[in-house]
Write a protein that holds these residues in place. Structure first.
Motif, short mmCIF file in Angstrom:
data_model
loop_
_atom_site.label_atom_id
_atom_site.label_comp_id
_atom_site.label_asym_id
_atom_site.label_seq_id
_atom_site.Cartn_x
_atom_site.Cartn_y
_atom_site.Cartn_z
N GLN A 88 -50.61 25.97 -6.11
CA GLN A 88 -51.01 24.95 -7.09
C GLN A 88 -50.81 23.55 -6.53
N THR A 89 -49.72 23.35 -5.80
CA THR A 89 -49.46 22.05 -5.17
C THR A 89 -50.56 21.72 -4.16
N ALA A 90 -50.90 22.68 -3.31
CA ALA A 90 -51.94 22.46 -2.30
C ALA A 90 -53.29 22.14 -2.97
N LYS A 91 -53.57 22.84 -4.05
CA LYS A 91 -54.83 22.61 -4.77
C LYS A 91 -54.86 21.21 -5.38
N GLU A 92 -53.73 20.81 -5.98
CA GLU A 92 -53.68 19.49 -6.61
C GLU A 92 -53.79 18.36 -5.59
N ILE A 93 -53.09 18.47 -4.46
CA ILE A 93 -53.15 17.37 -3.48
C ILE A 93 -54.52 17.33 -2.80
N LYS A 94 -55.23 18.45 -2.80
CA LYS A 94 -56.58 18.45 -2.24
C LYS A 94 -57.55 17.72 -3.16
N ASN A 95 -57.31 17.79 -4.47
CA ASN A 95 -58.22 17.21 -5.45
C ASN A 95 -57.85 15.80 -5.91
N ARG A 96 -56.61 15.38 -5.71
CA ARG A 96 -56.20 14.07 -6.21
C ARG A 96 -56.68 12.95 -5.31
N PHE A 97 -57.12 11.86 -5.93
CA PHE A 97 -57.66 10.72 -5.20
C PHE A 97 -56.62 10.04 -4.32
N ASP A 98 -55.38 9.93 -4.81
CA ASP A 98 -54.36 9.22 -4.04
C ASP A 98 -53.92 9.99 -2.79
N PHE A 99 -54.33 11.25 -2.64
CA PHE A 99 -54.01 12.02 -1.45
C PHE A 99 -55.19 12.14 -0.48
N ARG A 100 -56.30 11.49 -0.79
CA ARG A 100 -57.47 11.55 0.09
C ARG A 100 -57.16 10.85 1.42
N ASP A 101 -57.59 11.45 2.49
CA ASP A 101 -57.44 10.90 3.85
C ASP A 101 -55.97 10.65 4.24
N THR A 102 -55.05 11.42 3.67
CA THR A 102 -53.65 11.29 4.06
C THR A 102 -53.19 12.49 4.88
N GLY A 103 -54.04 13.50 4.99
CA GLY A 103 -53.65 14.70 5.73
C GLY A 103 -52.56 15.48 5.04
N ALA A 104 -52.43 15.31 3.73
CA ALA A 104 -51.36 15.97 2.98
C ALA A 104 -51.65 17.47 2.85
N SER A 105 -50.59 18.27 3.05
CA SER A 105 -50.73 19.72 2.90
C SER A 105 -49.38 20.31 2.52
N ALA A 106 -49.45 21.52 1.94
CA ALA A 106 -48.25 22.27 1.58
C ALA A 106 -48.51 23.73 1.94
N THR A 107 -47.63 24.30 2.77
CA THR A 107 -47.77 25.70 3.15
C THR A 107 -46.44 26.42 2.94
#
Length: 162
Positions: A23-42
């Motif tokens: 759910q965290t990975a899905k949310e950071i993929k869709n949120r605008f403030d995480f765009r182009d930050t290379g954010a990921s959770a594994t």
């Protein structure tokens, strides 16, 4: 018949951890403030890896992860992490999910039960859990209430109440 007893454990359902990370990975993929930050959770085993291109973004991903843990009913006391570390152009944060009760914490819980619990209640350390037994079920209920008011920095669950 044997004396009434219950076990004190500190366990987390691995499927719930996996769901929270997904759910965290899905949310950071869709949120605008995480765009182009290379954010990921594994997630693998008992460790969760969070990455982003800045320290603030990694901490924001951690906040999202903690929010998902709370929504899924997983205690935040199970999470252990340090400060984010820079690795090349990205920042990484390794989060460990702890399970089981460490020996020193188990001894502190047993000491608390002996000191403030009802008479005739015994606590035995069995590996990474404690078995509490006594003559009366009411005494065991009193022990559970006593432990719920105290903070041992470990998420406690009370199981196998019989």
């Amino acid at each position: 018949m044997a004396d009434p007893s219950f076990d004190i454990v500190s366990k987390v359902d691995t499927q719930e951890i996996d769901n929270a990370v997904n759910q965290t990975a899905k949310e950071i993929k869709n949120r605008f403030d995480f765009r182009d930050t290379g954010a990921s959770a594994t997630h693998s085993g008992d460790s969760i890896s969070l990455t982003a291109n800045s320290e603030e973004r990694v901490k924001a991903v951690l906040d999202v992860l903690q929010e998902k843990f709370v929504k899924r009913g997983i205690s935040l006391k199970t999470l252990q992490y340090d400060e984010p570390k820079q690795a090349g152009k990205e920042f990484r944060l390794s989060v460990t999910v702890t399970q089981g009760i460490a020996d020193e914490k188990a001894k502190a819980i047993a000491k608390k039960i002996r000191a403030e619990g009802p008479k005739g209640v015994q606590a035995q350390i069995q590996g990474d859990q404690l078995r509490v037994s006594g003559k009366k079920r009411d005494d065991l209920q009193a022990v559970i209430q006593l432990l719920k008011t105290e903070d041992f920095e470990v998420a406690l669950q009370f199981v196998n109440y019989r």
